[in-house]
Each structure stands twice: as C-alpha cells, then as structure tokens.
Scaffold this motif. Sequence first.
Motif, PDB file in Angstrom:
ATOM      1  N   TRP A 163      38.107  40.205  37.838  1.00 45.62           N
ATOM      2  CA  TRP A 163      37.222  39.160  37.322  1.00 45.62           C
ATOM      3  C   TRP A 163      37.394  39.011  35.819  1.00 45.62           C
ATOM      4  O   TRP A 163      37.411  37.883  35.302  1.00 45.62           O
ATOM      5  CB  TRP A 163      35.778  39.512  37.656  1.00 45.62           C
ATOM      6  CG  TRP A 163      34.806  38.461  37.219  1.00 45.62           C
ATOM      7  CD1 TRP A 163      34.006  38.451  36.109  1.00 45.62           C
ATOM      8  CD2 TRP A 163      34.560  37.217  37.890  1.00 45.62           C
ATOM      9  NE1 TRP A 163      33.274  37.302  36.055  1.00 45.62           N
ATOM     10  CE2 TRP A 163      33.590  36.525  37.122  1.00 45.62           C
ATOM     11  CE3 TRP A 163      35.055  36.635  39.038  1.00 45.62           C
ATOM     12  CZ2 TRP A 163      33.113  35.273  37.498  1.00 45.62           C
ATOM     13  CZ3 TRP A 163      34.575  35.394  39.408  1.00 45.62           C
ATOM     14  CH2 TRP A 163      33.620  34.725  38.656  1.00 45.62           C
ATOM     15  N   SER A 172      37.516  45.241  41.315  1.00 52.10           N
ATOM     16  CA  SER A 172      37.170  43.822  41.332  1.00 52.10           C
ATOM     17  C   SER A 172      36.682  43.345  39.968  1.00 52.10           C
ATOM     18  O   SER A 172      36.956  42.220  39.557  1.00 52.10           O
ATOM     19  CB  SER A 172      36.107  43.542  42.393  1.00 52.10           C
ATOM     20  OG  SER A 172      34.928  44.270  42.116  1.00 52.10           O
ATOM     21  N   ALA A 217      38.062  39.366  43.530  1.00 51.35           N
ATOM     22  CA  ALA A 217      36.709  38.966  43.161  1.00 51.35           C
ATOM     23  C   ALA A 217      36.641  37.491  42.782  1.00 51.35           C
ATOM     24  O   ALA A 217      35.637  37.027  42.270  1.00 51.35           O
ATOM     25  CB  ALA A 217      36.217  39.818  41.993  1.00 51.35           C
TER      26      ALA A 217
END
Length: 241
Positions: A24, A20, A130
């Motif tokens: 991001w 994640s 994310a």
Amino acid sequence: MKRYLISGILSLSVIAFSYSSLTWAQEEKKALTAEEIAEAQKKLEEAQQKLKKTVKNLPKVENAGSITGVVTCQKMRNNADAVVYIEKVGENKFPPPAEHAVVDQLNLTYVPRVVALQRGTVVDFPNSDAVRHNVFSPPTAALQFNLGTYPTGVVKEVSFDVIGETPLLCNVHAEMAGYVVSFDNPYFAVTDKDGNYTIEGVPPGNYVLKTWHEKLKEMSQDVTVEAGKATTSNFELKRRR
C-alpha cells in the motif's frame, strides 16, 4: 468459465497480508528504505517458490524415460522461465488435470511470472495485494479475457481451453506482466534460475523437442527417448531480432 469466490487467499494469504502495508505504501508513492525493499523482494521470492509453475495430468507409462538438460538464456538476468516441451506425443489427446493452476498478484507482480499447463486447465487468479487489480490479456493472446477490477480477497477463474501463449496484463498497473503457456500434452517443464529442466514419464520414442521464452527465439531438437533412460538435451537461446 469464470466465477467469483470470496475466500481467505489460498496458501499465500499469510505472506500477502504480512507485507500488505508495504505494498500500500508503494501505491501511495511513499519512499521505501533499502531494508524494506530487500525484505519485500525476499518475501516475493519465497512466494514464487510456493506456487507451481507447471500443472499437468501425467499418465502412467511403463518403462518411461525422461528428458533433462540445461537452457542458457543469452543476455537475460538468469535462465529461469524458459519452457521446454515435446511438440507431439501420440495423437496429443490427453485429459486435463482436475487441479487448478494459480497465478497470484503480490507486490504488483504476477506470481509465478510464467505458468505452463495443459489445455483445459482452470487457472485461479487471486488478488493478494492490498490494492485493486485487473487481469486481462491482449488481442494477440491465445485466449482473450478481461476479469475486470477487483479487490484483495477475491479469486477469479479462467479455463484455458486453448493452445499457445497468453500474456497477462493489468489495466491498473502497467508494469505488471506474466504469461500462461498452454499445450496439448503434459510433457513440458519450466526451467529454474540455473536453466535446469526435466520432463518425466516420457514414453519411449522419437520426438521433436521445442522451447518457449517470452523474449528469446524458439529452438527445436530431435530427441530419442529410450525405456528407463534419461536423454540429455541442452539449448542456448538467443534474442529475437
């Protein structure tokens, strides 16, 4: 039918959250190393293998046969994600499966990219990224819907009580694209990277076999399925003009 579930994301949550931070970083437009890109691609391919590309309720048929073959997709990276299906079996009246299909959102990608299913099947759309996503279909889709924007850890549902092609888009990320292709009967298959497919449990008889591909021309062939035997039917799909 739509409902909202807050849960620990199905069987892919471990994979999703393990990278994640990488996703991001992509959203924040930070530079990735070649090693990070390769690792993200590897994990995405692993996730693709864990989710079914077909969801069906196949009836038991005595002395059933099968249809198998290879689909060649011209000028494509590989031969995956073509759908081969029988146009009509009997009256085409088959109950949908209780099992849900799953189209996840991982690393700004729909996983799987193509899902084939029976009419009436419910599809779960978890967000395992994310970042926030919005799943919707365009006005030309067999089924029009818009799930709104939702964060990681949320699953939304849609019942596909239609026949045909439903493209999947995202209002947040224009590069995301996928497809749900729905049929009246359970006699269909999605090709692997080498173009292989098999349709199991087919009642003996004469049928029209057709193909679907997001970019290539549809083709059809007449096939005869004999009791307890495998019929071979190959296709070479060309670009739409």
